[in-house]
Design a protein around this motif. Structure first.
Motif, PDB file in Angstrom:
ATOM      1  N   ASN A  90      38.564  53.363  42.553  1.00 27.21           N
ATOM      2  CA  ASN A  90      38.685  52.548  41.811  1.00 27.21           C
ATOM      3  C   ASN A  90      40.070  52.132  41.776  1.00 27.21           C
ATOM      4  O   ASN A  90      39.598  50.824  41.036  1.00 27.21           O
ATOM      5  CB  ASN A  90      38.981  53.948  40.938  1.00 27.21           C
ATOM      6  CG  ASN A  90      37.181  54.316  40.607  1.00 27.21           C
ATOM      7  OD1 ASN A  90      35.803  53.868  41.520  1.00 27.21           O
ATOM      8  ND2 ASN A  90      36.146  54.966  39.482  1.00 27.21           N
ATOM      9  N   GLN A  94      39.186  47.977  41.432  1.00 27.54           N
ATOM     10  CA  GLN A  94      39.840  47.472  40.542  1.00 27.54           C
ATOM     11  C   GLN A  94      40.687  46.297  40.308  1.00 27.54           C
ATOM     12  O   GLN A  94      40.497  44.855  39.327  1.00 27.54           O
ATOM     13  CB  GLN A  94      39.766  48.329  38.986  1.00 27.54           C
ATOM     14  CG  GLN A  94      40.826  47.706  37.423  1.00 27.54           C
ATOM     15  CD  GLN A  94      39.920  47.401  37.130  1.00 27.54           C
ATOM     16  OE1 GLN A  94      38.690  47.631  37.189  1.00 27.54           O
ATOM     17  NE2 GLN A  94      39.625  45.944  35.942  1.00 27.54           N
ATOM     18  N   LYS A 134      30.473  50.792  38.443  1.00 25.28           N
ATOM     19  CA  LYS A 134      31.839  52.044  39.700  1.00 25.28           C
ATOM     20  C   LYS A 134      32.852  52.609  38.521  1.00 25.28           C
ATOM     21  O   LYS A 134      33.490  53.121  38.966  1.00 25.28           O
ATOM     22  CB  LYS A 134      31.613  51.487  40.838  1.00 25.28           C
ATOM     23  CG  LYS A 134      32.492  52.887  41.734  1.00 25.28           C
ATOM     24  CD  LYS A 134      32.215  52.384  43.276  1.00 25.28           C
ATOM     25  CE  LYS A 134      32.802  53.238  43.506  1.00 25.28           C
ATOM     26  NZ  LYS A 134      32.894  53.005  45.568  1.00 25.28           N
ATOM     27  N   VAL A 135      33.064  50.889  38.164  1.00 29.29           N
ATOM     28  CA  VAL A 135      35.392  51.259  38.280  1.00 29.29           C
ATOM     29  C   VAL A 135      34.944  51.402  36.344  1.00 29.29           C
ATOM     30  O   VAL A 135      36.049  50.569  36.426  1.00 29.29           O
ATOM     31  CB  VAL A 135      35.755  50.170  38.564  1.00 29.29           C
ATOM     32  CG1 VAL A 135      35.713  49.836  40.032  1.00 29.29           C
ATOM     33  CG2 VAL A 135      35.297  48.906  38.222  1.00 29.29           C
ATOM     34  N   THR A 138      38.021  52.562  34.049  1.00 26.43           N
ATOM     35  CA  THR A 138      39.555  51.881  34.954  1.00 26.43           C
ATOM     36  C   THR A 138      40.161  51.632  33.372  1.00 26.43           C
ATOM     37  O   THR A 138      39.868  51.116  32.441  1.00 26.43           O
ATOM     38  CB  THR A 138      39.956  50.751  35.538  1.00 26.43           C
ATOM     39  OG1 THR A 138      38.445  49.268  35.209  1.00 26.43           O
ATOM     40  CG2 THR A 138      38.920  50.833  37.283  1.00 26.43           C
TER      41      THR A 138
END
Length: 239
Positions: A90, A94, A134-135, A138
């Motif tokens: 991740n 990112q 998905k990220v 963060t």
């Protein structure tokens, strides 16, 4: 509150200082990703408090709250380090999004469109949007790759920005300046992303509530949130 040997009454002080644990947990959670639960920090913080009560000796001349604060923060930091709270995958993805945004902003002189970011990364728009989802966990500020050290730097990030910043006047000054820079960066976000950031961070709305206001799905809100963070970090990366 003390026994004849100068130790603290255990059960009474567990109750008395539990608000300290909650306060420290909420201070810390503000600097961590959305996937970290404050209840988990409180739980390990109470273990740190329990450890402090077992180890404290009034004859050492240190106030209990000072001693306990260090133990509680230490327990929380150890938990974060051991939980792999942000996967390396991740972090890498990112950074790739952030780098693409940074390049485009310099090239175009304006915030890039979502489709432009996808093209810059060589991805179809749908695949880029999946990546944004998905990220989603963060971090907004002070990520480990903004540290001066090499490698992934999780420990340095945690020690610098989730530890006892109150004891360091320079850290407080840097935090104030960063906040000022962040406010300015948020004002330059596309309008819809400004709404997402305001509702999420200022009004403490959850993703479902934000989705209802904007008339989109929760997954779309996740995407907009992740993209906002990438834009902000691209703006602040040289701060």
């Amino acid at each position: 509150m003390y026994t004849a040997k100068g130790h603290l009454e255990h059960n009474q002080l567990l109750v008395q200082y539990s608000p300290l644990v909650r306060r420290l947990a909420h201070q810390m959670i503000a600097k961590l990703p959305a996937n970290v639960e404050v209840a988990d920090l409180i739980q390990v913080g109470m273990m740190g408090l329990n450890d402090a009560l077992g180890r404290f000796d009034a004859n050492q001349g240190v106030q209990f709250e000072t001693f306990a604060t260090q133990r509680i923060r230490g327990a929380m930091l150890d938990e974060l380090r051991g939980a792999d709270w942000m996967s390396r995958g991740n972090r890498r993805q990112q950074r790739e999004i952030e780098t693409a945004v940074h390049r485009l902003e310099h090239r175009l002189g304006r915030p890039p469109l979502e489709s432009e970011i996808a093209a810059e990364m060589g991805l179809p728009l749908g695949e880029y949007q999946e990546l944004l989802g998905k990220v989603r966990g963060t971090q907004l500020l002070y990520l480990e790759d903004m540290s001066s050290g090499g490698g992934d730097g999780e420990d340095e990030f945690l020690d610098r920005h989730v530890g006892d910043a109150e004891a360091n006047p320079m850290a407080r000054l840097q935090d104030r300046r960063m906040r000022e820079a962040l406010v300015a960066a948020i004002e330059n976000l596309p309008e819809r992303e400004q709404y997402v950031m305001s509702m999420y961070y200022e009004h403490d709305m959850n993703l479902k509530e934000i989705a209802a206001v904007l008339g989109v799905t929760e997954s779309r809100v996740c995407q907009l949130h992740s993209q906002s963070i990438a834009r902000l970090r691209a703006k602040l990366r040289d701060w």
